[in-house]
Design a protein around this motif. Structure first.
Motif, PDB file in Angstrom:
ATOM      1  N   GLY A  32      58.842   1.047  57.877  1.00  0.00           N
ATOM      2  CA  GLY A  32      57.647   1.279  58.688  1.00  0.00           C
ATOM      3  C   GLY A  32      57.917   1.294  60.174  1.00  0.00           C
ATOM      4  O   GLY A  32      56.984   1.224  60.978  1.00  0.00           O
ATOM      5  N   HIS A  34      54.967  10.603  61.910  1.00  0.00           N
ATOM      6  CA  HIS A  34      55.217   9.185  62.207  1.00  0.00           C
ATOM      7  C   HIS A  34      54.270   8.307  61.372  1.00  0.00           C
ATOM      8  O   HIS A  34      54.686   7.313  60.781  1.00  0.00           O
ATOM      9  CB  HIS A  34      54.991   8.891  63.685  1.00  0.00           C
ATOM     10  CG  HIS A  34      55.999   9.511  64.590  1.00  0.00           C
ATOM     11  ND1 HIS A  34      56.025   9.267  65.952  1.00  0.00           N
ATOM     12  CD2 HIS A  34      57.032  10.370  64.362  1.00  0.00           C
ATOM     13  CE1 HIS A  34      57.018   9.942  66.508  1.00  0.00           C
ATOM     14  NE2 HIS A  34      57.633  10.623  65.566  1.00  0.00           N
ATOM     15  N   HIS A  35      52.999   8.698  61.356  1.00  0.00           N
ATOM     16  CA  HIS A  35      52.025   7.907  60.602  1.00  0.00           C
ATOM     17  C   HIS A  35      52.271   8.030  59.097  1.00  0.00           C
ATOM     18  O   HIS A  35      52.140   7.045  58.360  1.00  0.00           O
ATOM     19  CB  HIS A  35      50.600   8.349  60.941  1.00  0.00           C
ATOM     20  CG  HIS A  35      49.557   7.450  60.371  1.00  0.00           C
ATOM     21  ND1 HIS A  35      49.289   6.197  60.876  1.00  0.00           N
ATOM     22  CD2 HIS A  35      48.729   7.593  59.302  1.00  0.00           C
ATOM     23  CE1 HIS A  35      48.342   5.612  60.162  1.00  0.00           C
ATOM     24  NE2 HIS A  35      47.993   6.446  59.194  1.00  0.00           N
ATOM     25  N   LEU A  36      52.609   9.230  58.645  1.00  0.00           N
ATOM     26  CA  LEU A  36      52.927   9.416  57.232  1.00  0.00           C
ATOM     27  C   LEU A  36      54.064   8.491  56.819  1.00  0.00           C
ATOM     28  O   LEU A  36      54.020   7.875  55.741  1.00  0.00           O
ATOM     29  CB  LEU A  36      53.313  10.874  56.978  1.00  0.00           C
ATOM     30  CG  LEU A  36      53.848  11.195  55.580  1.00  0.00           C
ATOM     31  CD1 LEU A  36      52.787  10.916  54.513  1.00  0.00           C
ATOM     32  CD2 LEU A  36      54.314  12.647  55.503  1.00  0.00           C
ATOM     33  N   SER A  37      55.073   8.371  57.659  1.00  0.00           N
ATOM     34  CA  SER A  37      56.207   7.510  57.335  1.00  0.00           C
ATOM     35  C   SER A  37      55.780   6.054  57.185  1.00  0.00           C
ATOM     36  O   SER A  37      56.244   5.351  56.278  1.00  0.00           O
ATOM     37  CB  SER A  37      57.278   7.630  58.423  1.00  0.00           C
ATOM     38  OG  SER A  37      58.383   6.790  58.128  1.00  0.00           O
ATOM     39  N   ARG A  38      54.890   5.609  58.065  1.00  0.00           N
ATOM     40  CA  ARG A  38      54.392   4.227  57.945  1.00  0.00           C
ATOM     41  C   ARG A  38      53.594   4.039  56.659  1.00  0.00           C
ATOM     42  O   ARG A  38      53.678   2.991  56.004  1.00  0.00           O
ATOM     43  CB  ARG A  38      53.541   3.875  59.162  1.00  0.00           C
ATOM     44  CG  ARG A  38      54.337   3.741  60.452  1.00  0.00           C
ATOM     45  CD  ARG A  38      53.510   3.132  61.568  1.00  0.00           C
ATOM     46  NE  ARG A  38      52.430   4.009  62.002  1.00  0.00           N
ATOM     47  CZ  ARG A  38      52.532   4.921  62.960  1.00  0.00           C
ATOM     48  NH1 ARG A  38      53.695   5.093  63.579  1.00  0.00           N
ATOM     49  NH2 ARG A  38      51.500   5.653  63.305  1.00  0.00           N
ATOM     50  N   HIS A  39      52.821   5.054  56.297  1.00  0.00           N
ATOM     51  CA  HIS A  39      52.046   4.981  55.055  1.00  0.00           C
ATOM     52  C   HIS A  39      52.986   4.913  53.846  1.00  0.00           C
ATOM     53  O   HIS A  39      52.769   4.137  52.907  1.00  0.00           O
ATOM     54  CB  HIS A  39      51.121   6.191  54.958  1.00  0.00           C
ATOM     55  CG  HIS A  39      49.976   6.007  54.018  1.00  0.00           C
ATOM     56  ND1 HIS A  39      48.915   6.876  53.936  1.00  0.00           N
ATOM     57  CD2 HIS A  39      49.709   5.043  53.102  1.00  0.00           C
ATOM     58  CE1 HIS A  39      48.064   6.474  53.031  1.00  0.00           C
ATOM     59  NE2 HIS A  39      48.516   5.357  52.497  1.00  0.00           N
ATOM     60  N   LEU A  40      54.024   5.740  53.862  1.00  0.00           N
ATOM     61  CA  LEU A  40      55.014   5.704  52.790  1.00  0.00           C
ATOM     62  C   LEU A  40      55.687   4.333  52.723  1.00  0.00           C
ATOM     63  O   LEU A  40      55.935   3.803  51.633  1.00  0.00           O
ATOM     64  CB  LEU A  40      56.067   6.787  53.010  1.00  0.00           C
ATOM     65  CG  LEU A  40      55.612   8.236  52.844  1.00  0.00           C
ATOM     66  CD1 LEU A  40      56.711   9.189  53.327  1.00  0.00           C
ATOM     67  CD2 LEU A  40      55.245   8.536  51.396  1.00  0.00           C
ATOM     68  N   PHE A  95      56.375  15.555  53.145  1.00  0.00           N
ATOM     69  CA  PHE A  95      55.726  14.831  52.043  1.00  0.00           C
ATOM     70  C   PHE A  95      56.138  15.413  50.694  1.00  0.00           C
ATOM     71  O   PHE A  95      56.451  14.674  49.750  1.00  0.00           O
ATOM     72  CB  PHE A  95      54.206  14.883  52.189  1.00  0.00           C
ATOM     73  CG  PHE A  95      53.486  14.136  51.101  1.00  0.00           C
ATOM     74  CD1 PHE A  95      53.404  12.757  51.125  1.00  0.00           C
ATOM     75  CD2 PHE A  95      52.902  14.816  50.040  1.00  0.00           C
ATOM     76  CE1 PHE A  95      52.766  12.060  50.115  1.00  0.00           C
ATOM     77  CE2 PHE A  95      52.261  14.135  49.023  1.00  0.00           C
ATOM     78  CZ  PHE A  95      52.183  12.746  49.063  1.00  0.00           C
ATOM     79  N   ARG A 133      54.490   1.448  53.437  1.00  0.00           N
ATOM     80  CA  ARG A 133      53.580   0.481  52.810  1.00  0.00           C
ATOM     81  C   ARG A 133      53.522   0.668  51.299  1.00  0.00           C
ATOM     82  O   ARG A 133      53.570  -0.288  50.525  1.00  0.00           O
ATOM     83  CB  ARG A 133      52.181   0.630  53.412  1.00  0.00           C
ATOM     84  CG  ARG A 133      51.172  -0.381  52.899  1.00  0.00           C
ATOM     85  CD  ARG A 133      49.803  -0.154  53.515  1.00  0.00           C
ATOM     86  NE  ARG A 133      48.847  -1.160  53.093  1.00  0.00           N
ATOM     87  CZ  ARG A 133      48.626  -2.298  53.733  1.00  0.00           C
ATOM     88  NH1 ARG A 133      49.293  -2.569  54.837  1.00  0.00           N
ATOM     89  NH2 ARG A 133      47.743  -3.171  53.283  1.00  0.00           N
ATOM     90  N   GLN A 134      53.424   1.916  50.860  1.00  0.00           N
ATOM     91  CA  GLN A 134      53.247   2.193  49.443  1.00  0.00           C
ATOM     92  C   GLN A 134      54.531   2.045  48.635  1.00  0.00           C
ATOM     93  O   GLN A 134      54.482   1.728  47.444  1.00  0.00           O
ATOM     94  CB  GLN A 134      52.696   3.614  49.259  1.00  0.00           C
ATOM     95  CG  GLN A 134      51.321   3.832  49.862  1.00  0.00           C
ATOM     96  CD  GLN A 134      50.269   2.922  49.254  1.00  0.00           C
ATOM     97  OE1 GLN A 134      50.284   2.652  48.052  1.00  0.00           O
ATOM     98  NE2 GLN A 134      49.353   2.428  50.086  1.00  0.00           N
ATOM     99  N   SER A 162      61.023   3.404  54.430  1.00  0.00           N
ATOM    100  CA  SER A 162      60.663   4.637  55.132  1.00  0.00           C
ATOM    101  C   SER A 162      60.598   4.348  56.622  1.00  0.00           C
ATOM    102  O   SER A 162      59.789   3.520  57.064  1.00  0.00           O
ATOM    103  CB  SER A 162      59.308   5.155  54.632  1.00  0.00           C
ATOM    104  OG  SER A 162      58.873   6.270  55.379  1.00  0.00           O
TER     105      SER A 162
END
Length: 268
Positions: A255, A180-186, A131, A188-189, A197
């Motif tokens: 994502g 993995h989840h952080l990448s999906r959040h990135l 991050f 989206r944003q 991402s």
């Protein structure tokens, strides 16, 4: 110019990464080295990083035979290390098209004696530093990005972040699931900022983490027996996945988690 329903006449431009500015962390060995070599051989301008200055010099010399590669010794678990890598990218590349978050660590121990400092070390490098570095290079990724050719964040996760491993590497699997989840959040944003991402989740590849198994012939056979395709991954397998995500062919993906494991996670 093609219409939305037409394909490019030649397949080559779809996977062209020549001239792209690429940063690969943990790029001196294992999967990171395989990915870095794939980009260098295909004409990208690549910066690699590693904690070891000796490994950086050695890999810079090796990859320099194939193209444009410079190395930056840095510990990405520290703020000083992060700053050093960002400065090197600005100095050597001037811009950034692709960030490959590959640097990582593992720690194995029985649950009754698993050390908290080991847990913290793994999470700090595998999750926090991903991050922090992404945040630090985001202006460079955005600068040259467009809807047709977005900036790319490619994070190397693991199938251990998808399915549970027999190994008692608690922090590793948890940190990979989190990244993995952080990448999906990135994803989206950052979509509105023309930055994608995605995650590559490798199965068994030759690396320092797996050397204790793969250097032993009997143990290696056991690993390969657990892979439906019957072998461990090669440099072409993992570099091809990264080049796909970084090229025009992967411009409409964000994502996603691309599992590159010979089918092993689907059979657990």
């Amino acid at each position: 110019m093609t219409t939305p329903t037409e394909l490019t006449t030649s397949i080559d431009p779809l996977f062209d990464v020549s001239g792209k500015a690429v940063l690969v962390t943990g790029g001196t060995r294992g999967i990171g080295s395989m990915i870095a070599e794939g980009f260098v051989r295909r004409g990208a301008r690549v910066v690699i990083s590693s904690r070891s200055a000796d490994a950086c010099r050695s890999e810079e010399d090796r990859l320099g035979q194939f193209g444009d590669c410079t190395a930056c010794p840095a510990d990405l678990a520290t703020d000083a290390g992060l700053a050093a890598v960002v400065d090197r990218v600005r100095t050597d590349l001037g811009s950034l098209d692709v960030l490959v978050n590959n640097a990582g660590a593992t720690w194995g121990a029985p649950i009754d004696t698993y050390p908290m400092d080991g847990f913290d070390k793994v999470v700090r490098l595998n999750l926090r530093s991903v991050f922090a570095l992404t945040q630090a290079v985001l202006p460079l990724l955005e600068a040259g990005a467009s809807s047709a050719d977005p900036g790319r964040i490619i994070t190397i996760g693991s199938i251990d972040g998808i399915v549970t491993s027999e190994a008692e590497a608690y922090a590793y699997g948890a940190s990979k699931a989190a990244v993995h989840h952080l990448s999906r959040h990135l994803a989206r944003q950052l979509a509105s900022r023309h930055v994608t991402s995605n995650v590559i989740a490798p199965g068994p590849f030759y690396s320092k983490m797996m050397a204790f198994l793969l250097d032993d012939a009997e143990a290696r056979q056991g690993v390969e027996a657990g892979v439906p395709l019957g072998r461990i991954g090669t440099g072409d397998d993992i570099a091809g996945a990264a080049i796909y995500l970084a090229s025009r062919a992967g411009a409409y993906l964000t994502g996603t988690t691309l599992v590159v494991d010979g089918g092993s996670s689907s059979c657990r």
